[in-house]
Design a protein around this motif. Structure first.
Motif, mmCIF file in Angstrom:
data_model
loop_
_atom_site.group_PDB
_atom_site.id
_atom_site.type_symbol
_atom_site.label_atom_id
_atom_site.label_comp_id
_atom_site.label_asym_id
_atom_site.label_seq_id
_atom_site.Cartn_x
_atom_site.Cartn_y
_atom_site.Cartn_z
ATOM 1 N N ILE A 134 15.111 -16.603 63.273
ATOM 2 C CA ILE A 134 14.226 -17.755 63.463
ATOM 3 C C ILE A 134 14.916 -19.043 63.011
ATOM 4 N N VAL A 135 15.843 -18.910 62.045
ATOM 5 C CA VAL A 135 16.579 -20.097 61.574
ATOM 6 C C VAL A 135 17.479 -20.637 62.686
ATOM 7 N N PHE A 136 18.027 -19.729 63.505
ATOM 8 C CA PHE A 136 18.792 -20.195 64.660
ATOM 9 C C PHE A 136 17.885 -20.975 65.607
ATOM 10 N N LEU A 166 15.272 -22.784 64.580
ATOM 11 C CA LEU A 166 15.079 -24.098 63.949
ATOM 12 C C LEU A 166 16.297 -24.986 64.188
ATOM 13 N N PHE A 167 17.481 -24.386 63.999
ATOM 14 C CA PHE A 167 18.727 -25.130 64.214
ATOM 15 C C PHE A 167 18.802 -25.605 65.664
ATOM 16 N N LEU A 224 16.379 -26.095 67.714
ATOM 17 C CA LEU A 224 15.363 -27.129 67.948
ATOM 18 C C LEU A 224 15.842 -28.486 67.440
ATOM 19 N N ALA A 225 16.351 -28.499 66.195
ATOM 20 C CA ALA A 225 16.764 -29.770 65.604
ATOM 21 C C ALA A 225 18.059 -30.288 66.222
ATOM 22 N N PHE A 226 18.998 -29.381 66.514
ATOM 23 C CA PHE A 226 20.313 -29.829 66.972
ATOM 24 C C PHE A 226 20.429 -29.923 68.487
ATOM 25 N N MET A 259 11.264 -21.871 70.448
ATOM 26 C CA MET A 259 11.047 -23.315 70.493
ATOM 27 C C MET A 259 12.219 -24.063 71.092
ATOM 28 N N THR A 293 21.159 -29.148 58.815
ATOM 29 C CA THR A 293 19.990 -29.375 59.654
ATOM 30 C C THR A 293 18.706 -29.042 58.902
ATOM 31 N N LEU A 294 18.735 -27.883 58.230
ATOM 32 C CA LEU A 294 17.536 -27.448 57.520
ATOM 33 C C LEU A 294 17.226 -28.379 56.352
ATOM 34 N N THR A 296 11.814 -11.586 62.615
ATOM 35 C CA THR A 296 10.725 -12.518 62.846
ATOM 36 C C THR A 296 9.620 -11.917 63.698
ATOM 37 N N TYR A 345 5.563 -29.935 60.150
ATOM 38 C CA TYR A 345 6.825 -29.721 60.866
ATOM 39 C C TYR A 345 7.993 -29.668 59.877
ATOM 40 N N PHE A 377 10.639 -26.405 58.454
ATOM 41 C CA PHE A 377 12.100 -26.437 58.280
ATOM 42 C C PHE A 377 12.469 -26.138 56.825
#
Lengths: 290, 292
Positions: A121-123, A125-126, A128-130, A218, B34-35, B220, B262, B266
């Protein structure tokens, strides 16, 4: 004399007991996983017919096929592999053949292990943000595929590295002894002799990418779209996400049947991909001369 | 001289190998950055300690509460429940496959294990909902079968082939000379396995355990679907819970971009990431000590 006899008997008893215990563990695993496969196949096989593979979903996901999801999953895996394989294999080559600093190798290895341990899931998030936000790719095939690519990178590196290490040192020495450069040795001797192992790793990571849901939640997967992807920037449907969405969104009773069917298709896809990998490896082992 | 030159000169690809290899580190750092950057506003707004040890996760309440302690506890409960049986069973299966099974059996079992290891997590989660949940509910008389135990069972099942497959590679890699030396000293097969092969494959087995744990902790879809999703601090493994991964996956869709919710998701990602990295570093450290 008798003491030695007893001791021998005790040792043999220990051995048989140990073997049986190990065997039981293995059986338990095979049975539970067998139950899973059989249960889902039996429940899902009913909705599987040619139309299911080639048609679009109809009537709010309660009938029709899952073609866009199949296509989406294949495309996402393809993007991931194109991204991760060259980088992963070359990283392995560097680690095995070129690295000179022990410290650097050690740091890199810790980095790769850590990357492999990063939750899927962290991938997401990454990604999504990147990829989605920072790079501006939006939620798309490209963002989703790249997120999956970063996820499978450590697997590709690790399996390639293992494959490279199976080539006997004497091969390398012979090649260098004949005057070949290091790159010629890598390119002509080491890679060809480990290609089956590398290929196995690559194909296994395709299977992994095809089955992952969290990284694409996402970054590019969508529950429903009437259009097939026409560029890297299209949002796509994907098999694993489809199963999840069918179970959590909407209330039509027939969705469960479609979910079973989709699960069967996804498993078949992954099983076929992996069978190919394993077939290649077995063939290669048989052909191996050392 | 000519030969030496030929050997020393590097072509373009060779010169690129170092930078390419370092990309893994770049990604790792990129993920961390990023996090941190995206999670920072949540840490700042809520306070780091209050965020981590806060007992209530109510992101959509007015006023909202952003305490992730219940999620952390849930993650640890399902992970350790899973590992408790995945590691012994996985290692035992691998030893049996590699050492005891006949070559024919081995050639069949190994691919089967690998095929099963590749079953997507969403399918396991689905199996948790449709198969395990009703059984748990009936057998244990619980109000719902979607709980920590359900997730732990499936996570354990998922981790077994991973642990077994890597362990087996490690065991197979142990040199035949070591085994022969052990036999020559009069040890039987079992003694050779326990006293020679397993210790020699120790670091590989350890890697398998690490990967098993990180897979379970980071899973997950399985926990999102099977763990039940309740927001409170779980009192036992038998109640519905919402591990960190499930929270991020389940709530990202509804979180407004740029809102505290949001950023908080993160920040959870960062906590997860940090736990994983700490765990890996500790493992590396122990492994290094063991190899001396």
């Amino acid at each position: 004399m008798e003491i030695t006899g007893n001791k021998k008997g005790k040792r043999e008893f220990q051995q048989s007991l140990g073997f049986v215990a190990l065997q039981m563990c293995l059986l338990a695993v095979i049975i539970s996983l067998g139950v899973l496969l059989v249960f889902i196949f039996v429940k899902g096989i009913g909705v599987i017919n040619p139309d299911f593979f080639i048609k679009f979903p109809e009537d709010g996901m309660s009938s029709g096929g899952i073609f866009p999801a199949i296509l989406g999953t294949l495309l996402l895996s393809l993007v991931a592999v194109f991204f991760a394989v060259p980088m992963g294999v070359l990283t392995a080559v560097w680690l095995v053949e070129y690295s000179t600093s022990y410290k650097m190798v050690r740091i890199l290895r810790i980095g790769i292990n850590s990357l492999a341990g990063v939750p899927s899931i962290v991938f997401g998030l990454f990604g999504l943000a990147f990829f989605v936000k920072f790079m501006g790719f939006g939620p798309s095939l490209l963002s989703g595929g790249l997120s999956l690519g970063v996820l499978i990178l450590p697997t590709v590196i690790r399996t390639s590295e293992e494959a490279l290490l199976t080539v006997p040192v004497s091969f390398k020495e012979a090649s260098l002894g004949l005057g070949a450069t290091r790159w010629e040795t890598v390119y002509r001797i080491i890679l060809p002799n480990s290609i089956s192992g590398i290929l196995t790793g690559i194909i296994l990571s395709v299977g992994r990418a095809a089955g992952e849901t969290a990284p694409i939640l996402m970054t590019g997967a969508t529950f429903f779209t009437m259009r097939l992807p026409n560029s890297l920037f299209s949002e796509v449907m994907a098999l694993p996400y489809h199963i999840y969405a069918l179970m959590t969104e909407g209330t039509h009773p027939n969705q469960l049947a479609i979910a079973y069917g989709t699960a069967v298709v996804l498993m078949m896809l992954v099983l076929v991909i992996n069978s190919i990998a394993i077939y290649i490896r077995i063939m290669a082992r048989r052909a191996r001369q050392w | 001289m000519g030969i030496k030159d030929k050997g020393m000169r590097k072509n373009f690809i060779e010169r690129m190998l170092g930078p390419i290899a370092s990309m893994s580190l770049v990604f790792l750092l990129g993920i961390a950055l990023t996090l941190i950057i995206t999670g920072m506003p949540a840490f700042r707004e809520v306070g780091v300690l209050k965020f981590i040890f806060g007992n209530e996760w109510r992101p959509t309440f007015d006023p909202p509460y952003f305490g992730i302690w219940p999620l952390i506890v849930a993650s640890f409960i399902v992970t350790f429940g899973a590992i408790l049986f995945a590691v012994p069973i996985g290692v035992a299966s691998a030893i049996y496959t590699a050492e005891i099974a006949s070559p024919g059996v081995r050639e069949t079992i190994k691919p089967v294990m690998e095929l099963l290891a590749s079953i997507p997590s969403v399918v396991f989660g689905f199996f948790g909902i449709v198969f395990i949940s009703p059984i748990l509910q009936k057998v244990l008389g619980l109000p719902t079968g979607l709980n920590g135990l359900n997730a732990a069972i499936i996570l354990g099942l998922m981790a077994v082939p991973t642990v077994a497959s890597i362990t087996e590679d490690a065991i197979s890699a142990v040199s035949k000379d070591l085994r022969n030396a052990s036999y020559a000293l009069g040890a039987n097969k079992w003694e050779t396995i326990v006293k020679t092969v397993v210790p020699a494959a120790k670091s590989g087995i350890f890697t398998a355990v690490i990967l098993g744990v990180s897979r379970a902790m980071g899973e997950t879809m399985t926990v999102l679907m099977a763990a039940g999703g309740a927001r409170g601090v779980p009192s036992s493994i038998f109640v519905p819970m919402r591990p960190m991964t499930a929270t991020i996956a389940g709530e990202m869709g509804e979180a407004v971009i740029g809102s505290t919710h949001y950023h908080a998701l993160f920040a959870i990602g960062f906590v997860l990431f940090a736990i994983n990295v700490i765990f890996n570093l500790a493992a590396e450290y122990v492994k290094k000590g063991g190899n001396k």
